[in-house]
Scaffold this active site. Structure first.
Site, short mmCIF file in Angstrom:
data_model
loop_
_atom_site.label_atom_id
_atom_site.label_comp_id
_atom_site.label_asym_id
_atom_site.label_seq_id
_atom_site.Cartn_x
_atom_site.Cartn_y
_atom_site.Cartn_z
N ARG A 106 -11.61 17.53 10.05
CA ARG A 106 -10.84 16.30 10.24
C ARG A 106 -9.54 16.55 10.99
O ARG A 106 -9.07 15.70 11.74
CB ARG A 106 -10.57 15.67 8.86
CG ARG A 106 -9.65 14.48 8.92
CD ARG A 106 -9.61 13.74 7.61
NE ARG A 106 -8.33 13.09 7.43
CZ ARG A 106 -7.94 12.51 6.32
NH1 ARG A 106 -8.74 12.48 5.26
NH2 ARG A 106 -6.77 11.93 6.23
N GLU A 110 -10.59 4.80 9.06
CA GLU A 110 -10.75 4.39 7.66
C GLU A 110 -11.30 2.98 7.55
O GLU A 110 -10.82 2.16 6.77
CB GLU A 110 -9.42 4.52 6.92
CG GLU A 110 -8.89 5.94 6.91
CD GLU A 110 -7.66 6.16 6.05
OE1 GLU A 110 -6.85 5.23 5.92
OE2 GLU A 110 -7.53 7.27 5.52
N GLU A 147 3.69 9.10 -0.88
CA GLU A 147 2.29 9.00 -1.33
C GLU A 147 1.76 10.32 -1.88
O GLU A 147 1.02 10.34 -2.86
CB GLU A 147 1.44 8.55 -0.13
CG GLU A 147 -0.04 8.57 -0.38
CD GLU A 147 -0.84 8.16 0.86
OE1 GLU A 147 -0.25 7.78 1.88
OE2 GLU A 147 -2.08 8.22 0.77
N ASP A 163 -2.59 14.27 6.78
CA ASP A 163 -2.10 13.00 6.27
C ASP A 163 -0.86 13.16 5.40
O ASP A 163 -0.97 13.08 4.17
CB ASP A 163 -3.21 12.31 5.45
CG ASP A 163 -2.89 10.85 5.18
OD1 ASP A 163 -1.94 10.34 5.78
OD2 ASP A 163 -3.60 10.23 4.36
N HIS A 177 -4.13 18.42 0.49
CA HIS A 177 -5.04 17.36 0.08
C HIS A 177 -5.83 17.70 -1.18
O HIS A 177 -7.05 17.58 -1.22
CB HIS A 177 -6.00 16.99 1.21
CG HIS A 177 -6.19 15.50 1.32
ND1 HIS A 177 -6.65 14.74 0.27
CD2 HIS A 177 -5.97 14.63 2.33
CE1 HIS A 177 -6.71 13.48 0.65
NE2 HIS A 177 -6.28 13.37 1.89
N ASN A 222 -3.37 -1.66 7.71
CA ASN A 222 -4.67 -2.18 7.27
C ASN A 222 -4.47 -3.69 7.23
O ASN A 222 -4.15 -4.26 6.19
CB ASN A 222 -5.04 -1.63 5.89
CG ASN A 222 -5.34 -0.15 5.94
OD1 ASN A 222 -5.76 0.37 6.98
ND2 ASN A 222 -5.14 0.54 4.83
N TRP A 241 -12.87 13.46 2.15
CA TRP A 241 -12.06 12.76 1.15
C TRP A 241 -12.08 13.54 -0.17
O TRP A 241 -11.79 12.99 -1.22
CB TRP A 241 -12.57 11.33 0.93
CG TRP A 241 -12.20 10.41 2.05
CD1 TRP A 241 -11.38 10.67 3.11
CD2 TRP A 241 -12.62 9.05 2.22
NE1 TRP A 241 -11.27 9.58 3.94
CE2 TRP A 241 -12.03 8.55 3.42
CE3 TRP A 241 -13.44 8.17 1.50
CZ2 TRP A 241 -12.24 7.25 3.89
CZ3 TRP A 241 -13.65 6.87 1.97
CH2 TRP A 241 -13.04 6.43 3.15
N ARG A 269 -2.01 3.77 16.96
CA ARG A 269 -1.97 4.94 16.08
C ARG A 269 -3.06 5.96 16.42
O ARG A 269 -4.19 5.59 16.74
CB ARG A 269 -2.10 4.52 14.62
CG ARG A 269 -0.92 3.69 14.16
CD ARG A 269 -1.09 3.25 12.74
NE ARG A 269 -0.63 4.19 11.76
CZ ARG A 269 -1.30 4.53 10.66
NH1 ARG A 269 -2.49 4.04 10.42
NH2 ARG A 269 -0.78 5.36 9.79
N LYS A 324 -3.90 0.01 13.97
CA LYS A 324 -4.74 1.07 13.40
C LYS A 324 -6.17 0.65 13.73
O LYS A 324 -6.66 -0.36 13.24
CB LYS A 324 -4.54 1.13 11.89
CG LYS A 324 -5.51 2.05 11.15
CD LYS A 324 -5.15 2.14 9.66
CE LYS A 324 -6.13 2.98 8.88
NZ LYS A 324 -5.75 3.10 7.45
N GLU A 353 0.86 -1.19 0.00
CA GLU A 353 0.00 0.00 0.00
C GLU A 353 0.89 1.24 0.00
O GLU A 353 1.80 1.36 0.82
CB GLU A 353 -0.92 -0.02 1.23
CG GLU A 353 -1.85 1.17 1.26
CD GLU A 353 -3.14 0.91 2.06
OE1 GLU A 353 -3.41 -0.25 2.43
OE2 GLU A 353 -3.89 1.88 2.28
N ARG A 354 0.63 2.11 -0.92
CA ARG A 354 1.43 3.33 -1.12
C ARG A 354 2.89 3.00 -1.38
O ARG A 354 3.80 3.73 -0.98
CB ARG A 354 1.31 4.29 0.07
CG ARG A 354 -0.12 4.58 0.49
CD ARG A 354 -0.99 5.03 -0.64
NE ARG A 354 -2.37 5.23 -0.21
CZ ARG A 354 -3.34 5.58 -1.06
NH1 ARG A 354 -3.10 5.71 -2.35
NH2 ARG A 354 -4.56 5.76 -0.63
C1 GCV Z 1 -2.50 2.43 5.44
C2 GCV Z 1 -3.68 7.41 4.26
C3 GCV Z 1 -3.31 6.49 3.13
C4 GCV Z 1 -3.76 5.07 3.42
C5 GCV Z 1 -3.15 4.63 4.75
C6 GCV Z 1 -3.62 5.60 5.83
C7 GCV Z 1 -3.02 5.28 7.17
O1 GCV Z 1 -5.06 7.59 4.31
O2 GCV Z 1 -3.86 6.97 1.95
O3 GCV Z 1 -3.32 4.25 2.37
O4 GCV Z 1 -3.52 3.32 5.07
O5 GCV Z 1 -3.20 6.90 5.48
O6 GCV Z 1 -2.04 5.91 7.51
O7 GCV Z 1 -3.55 4.43 7.87
#
Ligand code: GCV
Length: 737
Positions: free
Chosen positions: A372, A327, A429, A401, A557, A246, A579, A360, A323, A203-204
């Site tokens: 947010r 999300e 990212e 973020d 963002h 995640n 978002w 987190r 986490k 992811e990312r």
């Molecule tokens: C791992 C942002 C990213 C998500 C990431 C999230 C996080 O929203 O876009 O990909 O998820 O941060 O840090 O949990």
């Protein structure tokens, strides 16, 4: 850089030995001097900053007298790793490895170890008391009348760190004469967070697939794992979370724990403990329970037993990263419980084994009632003092973020009774993925130097993180890794510098990003000032340039939806307002920016009063945060004297110009950098130039629909109408999902 090596050896230096003769011979045999230095040899970046290429001819004569012999144990795996690294590094840089000896028999011996591992070091009775378990000293001294360099530590891992430091002295062209260095880390837990999924997706991630080949583990241990460990140990990184936050509950099943144990075995000699991201609902998904309520005794038992099982397989397991309720991830709030309830349940399971929970603070509610940026503070500050001693709350550098620029997170300094650890994102990212050259050192430094003012002036974020502001018993820093299976590890040559600077700043948050850039450039490319100076210059301005062409003056963002690739200031609609881009920039006919003062969301009130007053006052707020905290009219006069609209256009354009400049500088380095790496960087800079222009043009085309103003004189209009930019789609942009 202090202590640069004298170019000519000192006359009559008694340490000149047969070893030196051997080295000179080698150089002569190779041709003359420089011909041996493989400056233009093809390289693909795999070796990172541990290239250990032959030092320049003149230095090749000055170093050998200091490394004639190596006296270092090999009893433990860490000692063996230390010795192997020194042999490898010295052989690479000097053409021949030093002779391995049991005792010092010549001038110029290098003596490495701890009082426990080396009777010699014990006899020297060096004062290592304040070095702690991971610190080291490197000192020129004498043993039985012979001149030696000692690398001494209290534990093997300290000696390994010292060995890497010693090698770095040679790699960066520093003198070995009269060395006197003492180092110990300012932060206890220095971890990478891999957002790697079990199917190999990252992811990312912009550097290919995950380096963890779960399918072949535990039977096949890719040699790359050892190189990963070496690279991290060279920076002092001492922990790694192997899987995505995640997370997938399967990571906690016996099959995957066996694989994790195999990786832990490779990383252990290098002082790296493994951690896992724990899925909060695992008791339901793999435990057969009906609930994951942290106050339910059956759930608590399940986690205790699971944790005991983990420690049976991995005795030095580090702990869990979580986490939760963010999300869409499960968490204690699903059962009406708090983050503290959830974290403490896991902490209780880990405590008997010495493990830590990293919980987190990147949370924002499903209902999204408020700004947010305020939500983490609102949820966590009331919990200060309610967490167990082995819980750390992991806080992103800013409240939104990982944007190109954010003010420091208001939680820093606001939870004196709860150890807060920093979370930086090394993977880019929101900063152009792997193709944009953006050195993150200045971003990290800016955050760490920010003054929270919570205990008067000088209450910097760095002091929160190293524990000195509030007297935290445990301290930590996490970096979201940019590592993948690409040969160059990070997706680009220059992204290696972001891994590097993260590690160095985790060791010491007070280091300067410029000094680290120079160190990295020397190790990665060359010690030649004609190479180092322009590279460091490019790097140091690169983050500001990205801010300019993406998010000037505090915009944030405004990237493409989901994948975050490219500009998307027009993004609106969809499942949640926060978002979208329009939520953050709030552009309208009357102006632009998010009012976070008392007349708006009042997020400024989450900072200490002195900071809140500064950020909340449009005349005092640092201009780089203007639109983060204020909604101002298009003709608002900025500090340059330009009206806001003109200033925006100016900054977008300035960012693009900087990238033009980097291309030119890099072109000028052709022939001074090996062709393979030179060509890749040149190719990526061409992409960056195109994309910086795209960012500028699309943003100007969009915001002009609100400002209704012409471009200031001398600034080119966007070549396409807004509809063109809005129509671009990138369904397969990497790292998403
Ligand atoms: C791992 C942002 C990213 C998500 C990431 C999230 C996080 O929203 O876009 O990909 O998820 O941060 O840090 O949990």
């Amino acid at each position: 850089m202090p202590g640069m090596l004298p170019l000519t050896p000192q006359a009559g230096d008694s340490r000149r030995t047969a070893f030196l003769a051997r080295i000179i011979c080698l150089f002569v045999l190779c041709g003359v001097g420089m011909a041996c230095v493989p400056a233009a040899r093809a390289e693909d970046g795999y070796d990172l900053w541990l290239r250990y290429r032959a030092v320049e001819a003149e230095r090749a004569q000055a170093y050998p007298p200091y490394v004639t012999q190596l006296v270092a144990g090999t009893t433990t795996p860490t000692q063996a790793a230390t010795r192997t690294e020194l042999m490898r590094g010295l052989e690479g840089m000097l053409g021949a490895a030093p002779a391995v000896a049991e005792n010092v028999t010549r001038d110029g011996a290098l003596v490495v170890g701890t009082a426990a591992s080396s009777p010699l070091i014990a006899r020297l009775a060096l004062d290592t008391r304040r070095l702690g378990p991971e610190g080291y000293l490197i000192r020129s001294t004498t043993v039985g009348g012979k001149a030696v360099t000692v690398i001494a530590a209290n534990q093997d891992i300290g000696a390994l760190y010292g060995a890497f430091h010693f090698l770095r002295l040679l790699q960066t062209g520093q003198s070995l004469e009269r060395v006197d260095i003492r180092e110990s880390p300012r932060v206890k837990l220095r971890v990478l967070n891999h957002w790697d999924d079990l199917d190999g997706h990252v992811e990312r991630g912009y550097a290919g697939a995950s380096i963890w080949d779960w399918h072949k583990l535990p039977d096949y241990l890719d040699p790359r794992y050892t190189d990963y460990a070496r690279a991290n140990a060279s920076l002092g990184i001492n922990g790694t979370v192997l899987n995505n936050v995640n997370s997938n509950a399967l990571s906690l099943t016996p099959m995957y724990l066996e694989k994790t144990a195999a990786l832990a075995g490779v990383l252990r000699p290098y002082g790296i403990r493994v951690f896992l991201s724990a899925r909060f609902s695992a008791p339901i998904e793999i435990g057969g329970l009906k609930t994951a309520d942290p106050l339910d005794p059956a759930v608590q038992r399940w986690w205790r037993e699971k944790t005991d099982e983990i420690y049976k397989t991995i005795p030095d397991f580090g702990g869990f990263l979580v986490k939760a309720n963010s999300e869409g991830q499960p968490g204690p709030q699903d059962y009406g419980r708090s983050h503290a309830d959830g974290a403490n349940m896991l902490a209780d399971a880990l405590a008997p084994h010495g493990g830590t929970v990293m919980w987190r603070a990147f949370v924002y509610s499903h209902e999204q009632p408020d700004d947010r940026a305020k939500q983490a503070y609102s949820e966590f500050v009331p919990l200060d003092g309610k967490f167990r001693d082995n819980v750390m709350v992991q806080v992103k550098n800013g409240a939104i973020d990982f944007q190109p620029r954010e003010p420091f997170h208001p939680l820093f300094g606001a939870m004196p009774k709860t150890p807060l650890m920093m979370e930086f994102q090394i993977t880019k990212e929101y900063l152009g993925f792997a193709t944009h050259l953006v050195y993150l050192g200045p971003l990290f430094e800016e955050t760490l130097k920010a003054d929270t003012r919570r205990r008067g002036k000088g209450s910097t974020v760095a002091k929160v993180i190293d524990g000195s502001l509030h007297g935290y018993a445990i301290t930590g820093m996490a970096g979201v890794a940019n590592i993948g299976a690409d040969r160059n590890w990070s997706g680009s040559q220059f992204d290696q510098a972001n891994w590097y600077v993260y590690g160095r700043m985790a060791w010491n948050p007070n280091l300067s990003s410029q000094a680290i850039a120079e160190e990295w450039a020397r190790m990665t490319f060359s010690n030649d000032a004609k190479v180092v100076t322009p590279i460091v210059e490019m790097m140091m301005g690169s983050r500001e340039a990205a801010v300019d062409y993406m998010t000037p003056l505090g915009l944030h963002h405004v990237m493409g939806r989901g994948h975050h690739y490219g500009p998307g200031p027009w993004i609106s609609g969809g499942p949640r307002a926060d978002w979208t881009s329009v939520y953050y920039h709030r552009a309208s006919a009357d102006g632009i920016g998010f009012d976070r003062t008392a007349s708006g969301s009042n997020a400024v009130a989450q900072y200490a009063p002195a900071v809140a007053r500064e950020f909340g006052d449009v005349r005092r707020v640092p201009e780089e945060f203007l639109l983060w905290f204020h909604h101002v009219p298009w003709d608002y006069q900025t500090r340059s004297g330009r009206p806001l609209w003109n200033e925006l256009v100016h900054r977008y354009t300035r960012g693009v110009d900087y990238v033009h400049g980097m291309r030119k500088t890099w072109d000028g380095l052709e022939g001074s950098v090996d062709p393979e790496r030179h060509a890749q960087v040149a190719g990526f800079l061409a992409i960056q130039e195109k994309e910086a222009q795209w960012w500028r043009d699309a943003s100007i085309a969009y915001f002009q629909t609100f400002s209704k103003r012409p471009l200031p004189e001398g600034y080119e209009p966007p070549p396409h109408p807004l509809e063109y930019y809005e129509s671009l789609e990138f369904p397969y942009a990497p790292g998403n999902g």
